[in-house]
Write a protein that holds these residues in place. Structure first.
Motif, PDB file in Angstrom:
ATOM      1  N   ASP A  51       0.780  -1.192  -0.098  1.00  0.00           N
ATOM      2  CA  ASP A  51      -0.064   0.008   0.150  1.00  0.00           C
ATOM      3  C   ASP A  51       0.817   1.324   0.125  1.00  0.00           C
ATOM      4  OD1 ASP A  51      -2.491  -1.336   0.006  1.00  0.00           O
ATOM      5  OD2 ASP A  51      -2.575  -1.255   2.153  1.00  0.00           O
ATOM      6  N   ARG A  52       2.331   1.043   0.010  1.00  0.00           N
ATOM      7  CA  ARG A  52       2.966   2.285   0.134  1.00  0.00           C
ATOM      8  C   ARG A  52       2.829   3.377  -0.594  1.00  0.00           C
ATOM      9  NH1 ARG A  52       9.096   1.846   2.142  1.00  0.00           N
ATOM     10  NH2 ARG A  52       9.563   4.139   2.355  1.00  0.00           N
ATOM     11  N   GLY A  53       2.784   2.908  -2.022  1.00  0.00           N
ATOM     12  CA  GLY A  53       2.662   4.318  -3.042  1.00  0.00           C
ATOM     13  C   GLY A  53       1.265   4.343  -3.546  1.00  0.00           C
ATOM     14  N   ARG A  54       0.287   3.763  -2.793  1.00  0.00           N
ATOM     15  CA  ARG A  54      -1.078   3.714  -3.186  1.00  0.00           C
ATOM     16  C   ARG A  54      -1.606   5.261  -2.853  1.00  0.00           C
ATOM     17  NH1 ARG A  54      -5.373  -0.175  -0.647  1.00  0.00           N
ATOM     18  NH2 ARG A  54      -7.469   0.550  -1.173  1.00  0.00           N
ATOM     19  N   ALA A  55      -2.338   5.627  -3.868  1.00  0.00           N
ATOM     20  CA  ALA A  55      -2.983   7.018  -3.608  1.00  0.00           C
ATOM     21  C   ALA A  55      -4.175   6.995  -2.506  1.00  0.00           C
ATOM     22  CB  ALA A  55      -3.629   7.448  -5.058  1.00  0.00           C
ATOM     23  N   THR A  70       1.110   9.740   0.796  1.00  0.00           N
ATOM     24  CA  THR A  70      -0.182   8.587   0.995  1.00  0.00           C
ATOM     25  C   THR A  70      -0.369   8.395   2.425  1.00  0.00           C
ATOM     26  OG1 THR A  70       1.473   6.618   1.414  1.00  0.00           O
ATOM     27  CG2 THR A  70       1.111   7.201  -0.783  1.00  0.00           C
ATOM     28  N   PRO A  71      -1.412   7.814   2.734  1.00  0.00           N
ATOM     29  CA  PRO A  71      -1.665   7.583   4.341  1.00  0.00           C
ATOM     30  C   PRO A  71      -0.611   6.625   5.092  1.00  0.00           C
ATOM     31  CG  PRO A  71      -3.572   7.137   3.061  1.00  0.00           C
ATOM     32  CD  PRO A  71      -2.478   7.703   1.960  1.00  0.00           C
ATOM     33  N   TRP A  72      -0.284   5.637   4.062  1.00  0.00           N
ATOM     34  CA  TRP A  72       0.945   4.681   4.768  1.00  0.00           C
ATOM     35  C   TRP A  72       2.088   5.625   5.144  1.00  0.00           C
ATOM     36  CZ3 TRP A  72       5.959   3.417   4.195  1.00  0.00           C
ATOM     37  CH2 TRP A  72       6.252   2.275   4.411  1.00  0.00           C
ATOM     38  N   GLU A  73       2.799   6.547   4.169  1.00  0.00           N
ATOM     39  CA  GLU A  73       3.694   7.236   4.493  1.00  0.00           C
ATOM     40  C   GLU A  73       3.625   8.179   5.717  1.00  0.00           C
ATOM     41  OE1 GLU A  73       5.364   7.447   0.124  1.00  0.00           O
ATOM     42  OE2 GLU A  73       3.758   8.997   0.526  1.00  0.00           O
ATOM     43  N   LEU A  74       2.405   8.759   6.013  1.00  0.00           N
ATOM     44  CA  LEU A  74       2.071   9.470   7.154  1.00  0.00           C
ATOM     45  C   LEU A  74       1.771   8.606   8.495  1.00  0.00           C
ATOM     46  CD1 LEU A  74      -0.860  11.569   5.558  1.00  0.00           C
ATOM     47  CD2 LEU A  74       1.301  12.414   6.090  1.00  0.00           C
ATOM     48  N   GLY A  75       1.488   7.441   8.415  1.00  0.00           N
ATOM     49  CA  GLY A  75       1.652   6.740   9.717  1.00  0.00           C
ATOM     50  C   GLY A  75       3.267   6.440   9.906  1.00  0.00           C
ATOM     51  N   TRP A  76       3.902   6.056   8.856  1.00  0.00           N
ATOM     52  CA  TRP A  76       5.450   5.718   9.004  1.00  0.00           C
ATOM     53  C   TRP A  76       5.906   7.084   9.683  1.00  0.00           C
ATOM     54  CZ3 TRP A  76       8.791   1.634   7.246  1.00  0.00           C
ATOM     55  CH2 TRP A  76      10.094   1.954   7.434  1.00  0.00           C
ATOM     56  N   LYS A  77       5.722   8.227   9.080  1.00  0.00           N
ATOM     57  CA  LYS A  77       6.425   9.514   9.448  1.00  0.00           C
ATOM     58  C   LYS A  77       6.270   9.841  11.007  1.00  0.00           C
ATOM     59  CE  LYS A  77       8.181  13.919   7.915  1.00  0.00           C
ATOM     60  NZ  LYS A  77       8.215  14.948   6.872  1.00  0.00           N
ATOM     61  N   PRO A 107     -11.689   7.990   3.802  1.00  0.00           N
ATOM     62  CA  PRO A 107     -12.118   6.271   3.486  1.00  0.00           C
ATOM     63  C   PRO A 107     -11.612   5.592   4.674  1.00  0.00           C
ATOM     64  CG  PRO A 107     -11.263   7.334   1.492  1.00  0.00           C
ATOM     65  CD  PRO A 107     -10.973   8.363   2.495  1.00  0.00           C
ATOM     66  N   VAL A 108     -12.091   4.667   5.286  1.00  0.00           N
ATOM     67  CA  VAL A 108     -11.777   3.897   6.403  1.00  0.00           C
ATOM     68  C   VAL A 108     -10.496   2.843   5.937  1.00  0.00           C
ATOM     69  CG1 VAL A 108     -12.226   1.979   8.064  1.00  0.00           C
ATOM     70  CG2 VAL A 108     -13.871   3.775   7.649  1.00  0.00           C
ATOM     71  N   ALA A 109     -10.532   2.696   4.733  1.00  0.00           N
ATOM     72  CA  ALA A 109      -9.242   2.151   3.997  1.00  0.00           C
ATOM     73  C   ALA A 109      -8.211   2.869   4.031  1.00  0.00           C
ATOM     74  CB  ALA A 109      -9.540   1.692   2.490  1.00  0.00           C
ATOM     75  N   SER A 110      -8.179   4.321   4.128  1.00  0.00           N
ATOM     76  CA  SER A 110      -7.025   5.081   4.344  1.00  0.00           C
ATOM     77  C   SER A 110      -6.407   5.039   5.857  1.00  0.00           C
ATOM     78  CB  SER A 110      -7.450   6.639   3.892  1.00  0.00           C
ATOM     79  OG  SER A 110      -7.792   6.702   2.548  1.00  0.00           O
ATOM     80  N   LEU A 111      -7.292   4.969   6.755  1.00  0.00           N
ATOM     81  CA  LEU A 111      -7.045   4.708   7.819  1.00  0.00           C
ATOM     82  C   LEU A 111      -6.283   3.457   8.219  1.00  0.00           C
ATOM     83  CD1 LEU A 111      -9.805   6.037  10.267  1.00  0.00           C
ATOM     84  CD2 LEU A 111      -7.032   6.647  10.248  1.00  0.00           C
ATOM     85  N   GLU A 112      -6.803   2.451   7.550  1.00  0.00           N
ATOM     86  CA  GLU A 112      -5.921   1.035   7.533  1.00  0.00           C
ATOM     87  C   GLU A 112      -4.541   1.152   6.849  1.00  0.00           C
ATOM     88  OE1 GLU A 112      -9.444  -2.275   7.499  1.00  0.00           O
ATOM     89  OE2 GLU A 112      -9.145  -1.070   5.573  1.00  0.00           O
ATOM     90  N   GLU A 113      -4.575   1.910   5.819  1.00  0.00           N
ATOM     91  CA  GLU A 113      -3.265   2.122   5.199  1.00  0.00           C
ATOM     92  C   GLU A 113      -2.314   2.831   6.244  1.00  0.00           C
ATOM     93  OE1 GLU A 113      -3.429   3.998   1.487  1.00  0.00           O
ATOM     94  OE2 GLU A 113      -5.403   2.711   1.060  1.00  0.00           O
ATOM     95  N   PHE A 114      -2.963   4.038   6.822  1.00  0.00           N
ATOM     96  CA  PHE A 114      -2.333   4.614   8.000  1.00  0.00           C
ATOM     97  C   PHE A 114      -1.707   3.847   9.011  1.00  0.00           C
ATOM     98  CE2 PHE A 114      -1.732   6.975  11.810  1.00  0.00           C
ATOM     99  CZ  PHE A 114      -1.033   7.957  11.692  1.00  0.00           C
ATOM    100  N   ALA A 115      -2.492   2.821   9.559  1.00  0.00           N
ATOM    101  CA  ALA A 115      -2.089   1.736  10.606  1.00  0.00           C
ATOM    102  C   ALA A 115      -1.076   1.096   9.922  1.00  0.00           C
ATOM    103  CB  ALA A 115      -3.472   1.046  10.801  1.00  0.00           C
ATOM    104  N   GLY A 116      -0.989   0.511   8.632  1.00  0.00           N
ATOM    105  CA  GLY A 116      -0.010  -0.297   8.219  1.00  0.00           C
ATOM    106  C   GLY A 116       1.551   0.503   8.245  1.00  0.00           C
TER     107      GLY A 116
END
Lengths: 336, 336
Positions: free
Chosen positions: A3-7, A74-81, A111-120
């Motif tokens: 999901d890392r590069g997913r919009a 991406t949400p994934w990157e925000l969670g990471w950072k 989207p709740v999916a974006s929160l899931e990406e954030f958690a990832g």
């Protein structure tokens, strides 16, 4: 990492469509548990072990607009950072990160999916940067402005904390981690990641990712050398901090707190010395060590602690202005 | 207390006019220091004592719009409430609050004087509700949305934490603190504190304060019985929580976590039983005690823990829907 590069903006239910309980039921299993938690999420508060009778604590906000743009990250990157920047502050005290709490204010249309990406992203950052740490609690609210508040905890394992105030004349000044790369990425984004009106643009950013993926990663998903914080403390570091506002500004903080001067050796600061000195958000570690110490982990010498009478901050003998480079300063209200 | 009823928007420099360092230099001296802090604000992280080898931690967001309105609450009250609600969560574990960290995202047009008033509310809440606690660190950012993130810490002093899951059939159900008053105040505000278009209005609220000051204080500056958390733990409380979402919804949480039923005695719930059961944001303590225990501090009996086969939640034998009353739920985007 898929999901890392997913919009962001994936289809599916939004935060407004689901109850807080339903959203938490989807998110909590994705977050890493903390072995240090004797009581984890689900009660009024968590209980966390602090074996040596103390705990290190730091808190940081990331706000949509001044701190990040949703067309870029991406949400994934925000969670990471969000995790990486807080773990780096714990490391800068010479502590081992043990736990995090995570408070999110999200827009109703997220989207709740974006929160899931954030958690990832949270989970993978913990696993990569500080395995053994985990999430012990949090809060979820709605807001007009996506806001991320992380509080992180660490264990000094019986050692004294490494402060900003302990540098002594004659010490070696050393850095672990990159210098100027996060700022270089931000320069690129403000130049080529915006449309004709200067608004951050997702399609242009996607194109930049193909050509400059590694460079952008320094900004979007920094990899602070978290483990080197403990190594520095064990090696006798006399002072340390997390490089969040640029080497010059942050070194000036050690100089002021310790009552010393710092003289950089320009040849050690890479090709773009100005960017290394002024670029913020690297989240590398800056520390001082006794001249006799063997530099641990990824630390390399970049200068010397000197008598402040010779100048608070110099590079190759030239006075350095203790100013950081941060295009968000004087935030103009833009978001994108 | 002189700033308590003062309207926000006092003249003077705004957040955008001053540097973060200059603002912090004005705010930090107004915040209470924590005796538990061995390293306080000013480094990358704080270090806090955790004498029994554990610490209690809870975090909560307050967001402009869904959680408060600036036409209703003063900055002093927001500082007070942010502290009070978090201290109450620490108390609900049976712990003594030791420290807080405070992360604020403020709008650029906020007067620095309003931030000083906010700090005054923080300081007076700590002094009134939990002397000996203090602020050990924080963060300050700008945002389009005023957002307050507090993380609070507590000391269990060697005791086991009091969880939601320990209630046993036969226990007494008891409450310390008010019931329904915060919700009654909010009902009044949504009725008489808004203009013809339903927008929160400062002048109308000022008029309401003159006639209903004490009632509004339950909403704007709640006084949770923080010290009763430790007293409950010492008295052998089998379960406890902070009443943030209404007695019915929160009692249902204890019932579910403990696998029991709860039977309320309506005669103990005051004049407006429905509001007592459904009203949120009281931040009183709900606890269960062995039938033989003497109820400590401000606790009074409100019911019994019963076999769940007789119904999860009843009042005078009638089934109670475990639903809280919260006019912010399904936030419509309004702020004011």
């Amino acid at each position: 990492m898929s999901d890392r590069g997913r919009a962001p903006g994936a289809p599916g239910p939004t935060v407004a469509d689901e109850s807080e309980a339903a959203i938490l039921a989807r998110i909590l299993p994705l977050l890493p548990a903390a072995p240090a938690a004797t009581i984890g999420p689900g009660d009024d508060a968590a209980v966390v072990a602090a074996v040596d009778g103390r705990f290190v604590v730091t808190t940081d906000l990331m706000v949509h607009g001044p701190d990040f743009r949703l067309a870029w990250s991406t949400p994934w990157e925000l969670g990471w950072k969000a995790v990486a920047t807080n773990l780096s502050d714990v490391a800068a005290m010479g502590a081992r990160p043990t736990a995090l709490v995570l408070a999110l204010a999200v827009t109703p249309d997220m989207p709740v999916a974006s929160l899931e990406e954030f958690a990832g992203g949270v989970s993978e950052a913990v696993a990569a940067l500080s395995p053994g740490c985990g999430v012990v609690g949090g809060d979820l609210s709605v807001s007009e402005t996506f806001t991320i508040a992380v509080t992180a905890f660490g264990d000094l394992e019986g050692r004294a904390p490494v402060l900003r105030s302990g540098a002594r004349v004659g010490d070696v000044v050393a850095v672990s981690g990159v210098l100027g790369e996060a700022a270089a990425a931000l320069q690129l984004l403000f130049r080529d990641g915006v449309d004709e009106d200067g608004v951050p643009d997702r399609a242009l950013t996607a194109a930049l990712r193909k050509r400059h993926g590694e460079m952008l990663a320094a900004q979007f998903a920094p990899r602070p050398p978290v483990g080197d914080g403990v190594l520095a403390a064990r090696a006798g570091a006399t002072s340390m901090l997390d490089l969040s506002d640029g080497l010059a500004r942050d070194a000036a903080r050690i100089a002021a707190a310790s009552g010393v001067g710092i003289a950089f050796d320009g040849a050690t600061l890479g090709r773009d010395v100005a960017l290394a000195l002024r670029g913020g958000e690297d989240h590398s570690l800056l520390a001082t060590f006794p001249a006799t110490a063997e530099l641990p982990g990824g630390f390399r010498a970049v200068g010397r602690v000197v008598d402040p009478a010779t100048g608070a901050l110099t590079c190759d003998g030239v006075v350095v202005d203790p100013v950081g480079w941060d295009p968000y300063v004087g935030w103009d209200g833009g978001r994108g």
